[in-house]
Motif scaffolding. Structure first.
Motif, PDB file in Angstrom:
ATOM      1  N   THR A 209      -4.725 -20.558 -35.815  1.00 50.17           N
ATOM      2  CA  THR A 209      -4.736 -19.190 -35.518  1.00 50.17           C
ATOM      3  C   THR A 209      -4.810 -18.329 -34.409  1.00 50.17           C
ATOM      4  O   THR A 209      -3.663 -17.480 -34.310  1.00 50.17           O
ATOM      5  N   PHE A 210      -4.543 -19.398 -33.197  1.00 47.91           N
ATOM      6  CA  PHE A 210      -4.602 -18.505 -31.812  1.00 47.91           C
ATOM      7  C   PHE A 210      -3.877 -18.923 -31.616  1.00 47.91           C
ATOM      8  O   PHE A 210      -3.320 -18.395 -30.499  1.00 47.91           O
TER       9      PHE A 210
ATOM     10  N   ASN B 276      -8.278 -22.325 -33.317  1.00 45.94           N
ATOM     11  CA  ASN B 276      -8.808 -20.995 -34.493  1.00 45.94           C
ATOM     12  C   ASN B 276      -8.520 -19.976 -33.362  1.00 45.94           C
ATOM     13  O   ASN B 276      -8.662 -19.648 -32.574  1.00 45.94           O
ATOM     14  N   GLN B 277      -9.313 -18.870 -34.629  1.00 46.24           N
ATOM     15  CA  GLN B 277      -8.944 -17.457 -33.511  1.00 46.24           C
ATOM     16  C   GLN B 277     -10.322 -17.091 -32.369  1.00 46.24           C
ATOM     17  O   GLN B 277      -9.438 -16.666 -31.826  1.00 46.24           O
TER      18      GLN B 277
END
Length: 250
Positions: A147-148, A189-190
């Motif tokens: 998601t990053f 990830n975020q």
């Protein structure tokens, strides 16, 4: 009388020297491009840019620069054109006394492929530059997803602090023969935390923030060398490297 002869001799030599310089300068100005020599440094990887593509970037309009006066060539402008190819990391253009134009090119080296379901795939080079996929070759490199990724899919990874750390992590993996073969994918990830997915074994590797890279890989090496041989390659589902001086397996 001797002084007069000496002065005449010096004047004569000066005239000859000036004439020779003038003739040399005239010949230099009259020289034209006779040939183009292209040297591409591939750094031991597949060729993502060809001599033909480089020669095409040296065109003056639709015409080749061969036959054009050398003193009319803008070498920096030609270099800028060559650098317009995304797979060219560095370029130098110069000509020699025989009229040959030399083009030296350093090809960008992809070290990871960025994947995202809603964005086009791209490569990232050793210098953090994003590269489009090539129709010539597919680089066999680690995948990077998660998601990053939308934050990293534009521009230069060096312009983002997390991107810079991720680039260091990708380079560390790429430079080690074992880890390059073993790590298939890196998900981010975020929060910028990393999970690694190996080629062999079912364990997910919780790497955490892309820092203390060497220390974490030392722990992962210990996991592969001492823990898995005793328990079996499929005994654990995951390994956590985020705790200082600890390896947590589950």
């Amino acid at each position: 009388m001797k002084r007069i002869k000496k002065s005449v001799h010096l004047v004569t030599m000066l005239i000859i020297l000036v004439t020779a310089i003038g003739a040399t300068e005239y010949r230099r100005q009259q020289r034209v491009c006779t040939q183009i020599s292209v040297a591409i440094e591939h750094d031991g990887i597949e060729s993502f840019v060809s001599e033909r593509e480089i020669r095409g970037l040296l065109q003056q309009g639709e015409k080749s620069i061969i036959g054009l006066p050398l003193n009319g060539l803008e070498l920096k402008q030609l270099e800028h054109r060559v650098l317009g190819n995304p797979y060219v990391e560095w370029a130098n253009v110069h000509y020699d006394l025989e009229g040959k134009v030399h083009v030296a090119v350093q090809q960008s080296r992809p070290i990871a492929r960025i994947i995202h379901p809603k964005l086009p795939d791209a490569y990232v080079s050793t210098t953090g530059k994003l590269l489009p996929l090539s129709g010539r070759h597919t680089a066999r490199v680690m995948l990077v997803g998660g998601t990053f990724i939308p934050k990293l899919i534009k521009g230069d990874w060096n312009q983002d602090s997390t991107g810079n750390q991720l680039l260091s992590l990708a380079k560390y993996i790429e430079q080690d023969d074992f880890w390059r073969a073993q790590i298939a994918q890196m998900d981010v990830n975020q929060q910028g935390e990393v999970t690694l997915h190996p080629q062999v074994g079912k364990q997910t590797i919780k790497f955490g923030k892309p820092d203390q890279i060497a220390e974490k890989f030392d722990k992962l090496e210990l996991f592969y060398q001492q823990i898995l041989p005793r328990k079996g390659w499929n005994y654990y589902n995951g390994v956590n490297l985020t705790y200082e001086n600890q390896i947590v397996c589950d």
